[in-house]
Enzyme design. Structure first.
Site, PDB file in Angstrom:
ATOM      1  CD  GLU A   1     -27.294  26.802  -3.085  1.00 18.20           C
ATOM      2  OE1 GLU A   1     -28.351  27.372  -3.394  1.00 18.20           O
ATOM      3  OE2 GLU A   1     -27.225  25.920  -2.204  1.00 18.20           O
TER       4      GLU A   1
ATOM      5  CB  CYS B   1     -29.549  32.414  -2.470  1.00 15.79           C
ATOM      6  SG  CYS B   1     -27.942  32.585  -1.714  1.00 15.79           S
TER       7      CYS B   1
END
Length: 344
Positions: A93, A331
């Site tokens: 990501e 995250c």
């Protein structure tokens, strides 16, 4: 069947070696970097300063493949989270964070992570594998916001220093005149403190450094950050202290505040002692709670108290504004949920 090379992610030196194998002139390599990194061309037919013969050689031996995001989520605050599918099922990501004066891209260097930080969602994936230079630089080149990015931070999935060779190739592509030509002082690498590679990074690179501390007391830090058992945070700080950091290269400390874990006056004093004599800024970070862990974040008022206590003692401290909480921007949250089939 010929295994064609993907030219994205290759450095100028690598491209020079490659074009020589095709009996092409060495200067062609720099022209290639201009086409793929500056002009962002993905077809050899657009290489208008190449002869037809040289274009055919490239078509027969190479590709310019760009992997597009498989998913995008947009927060009400303008933050975007992009998901890329790797190896058909793994996910990485990227977070795009627009602000008034700059647009920051937070990129990943590994699929998962092996540092074992218990509060981090990426750790739940373990380390699947490190990303190639192509897979890292593609996170920047393939986004529609690519031309508006002013700052890049290696604060996404993975430990960048655990993938040093590929990460430093990307740093070349980002900072060299033949690449994207971004100032190294607009790029920040975040680490938990792998001392051998940290020393190498400090000596070989000019990019900014961020150290994830999260607790200045060794016994406490080691209870939720196993890296402390291998490389004590005091020793990491000593390495940084011994390095003569130029004034235009910044060093910052990342400090996630957890309720009843690292938020007391004792921790303030220990952090001040740890950082004594360093030109450093401490970034206090609000914790995004993750499934399966009991760690709790701190109220904003208590974060302000912690900040003020550090500032009283001469430590430059800011509270990092939390962004994209409604889209799992922390995250590893989105990619782990995707890979484990969890609902948001």
């Amino acid at each position: 069947m010929i295994n064609k090379k993907n030219l994205i992610g290759m450095t100028l030196l690598e491209l020079e070696s490659f074009v020589l194998t095709l009996n092409m002139k060495k200067f062609r390599a720099k022209q290639i970097t201009d086409w793929i990194y500056n002009k962002k061309v993905t077809s050899f037919d657009e290489f208008t300063n190449f002869s037809k013969d040289d274009r055919e050689k490239l078509k027969n031996s190479a590709v310019i493949n760009s992997l597009k995001p498989s998913k995008v989520m947009v927060s009400k605050d303008g933050t975007k989270k992009y998901l890329f599918t790797i190896d058909s099922w793994k996910s990485i990501e990227v977070a795009y964070i627009p602000e008034k004066r700059r647009n920051t891209l937070c990129i990943s260097s590994q699929v998962g992570c092996r540092m074992g930080c218990q509060f981090c969602m990426t750790d739940k994936q373990s380390l699947q594998r490190s990303l190639t230079s192509y897979e890292i630089i593609n996170q920047i080149l393939s986004l529609p916001e690519g031309d508006s990015i002013t700052n890049i931070v290696f604060m996404g999935m993975g430990e960048p220093l655990d993938n040093y060779e590929e990460v430093t190739k990307v740093l070349d592509i980002l900072t060299k005149p033949w690449g994207l030509n971004i100032s190294p002082h607009k790029i920040t690498l975040s680490t938990v403190g792998l001392i051998p590679k940290l020393k190498q990074f400090l000596q070989e690179r000019e990019c900014n450094l961020a150290l994830s501390v999260h607790n200045p007391i060794s016994d406490e830090r080691s209870s939720f950050m196993p890296i402390e058992r291998a490389y004590k945070v005091k020793d990491v700080i000593d390495v940084i202290r011994d390095f003569d950091m130029p004034k235009n290269r910044t060093f910052s400390v990342e400090y996630i505040l957890f309720k009843d874990l690292n938020d007391s006056l004792k921790h303030v004093k220990a952090l001040v002692k740890l950082l004594h004599g360093l030109r450093v800024k401490v970034n206090l970070i609000s914790y995004h709670e993750i499934p399966g862990e009991d760690y709790k974040g701190l109220s904003y008022d208590n974060m302000v108290w912690f900040k003020d206590e550090l500032k009283k003692r001469g430590v430059i401290t800011t509270i990092r504004k939390s962004r994209g909480q409604d889209i799992d921007a922390a995250c590893g949250l989105l990619s782990t949920k995707e890979s484990l089939g969890l609902k948001k």
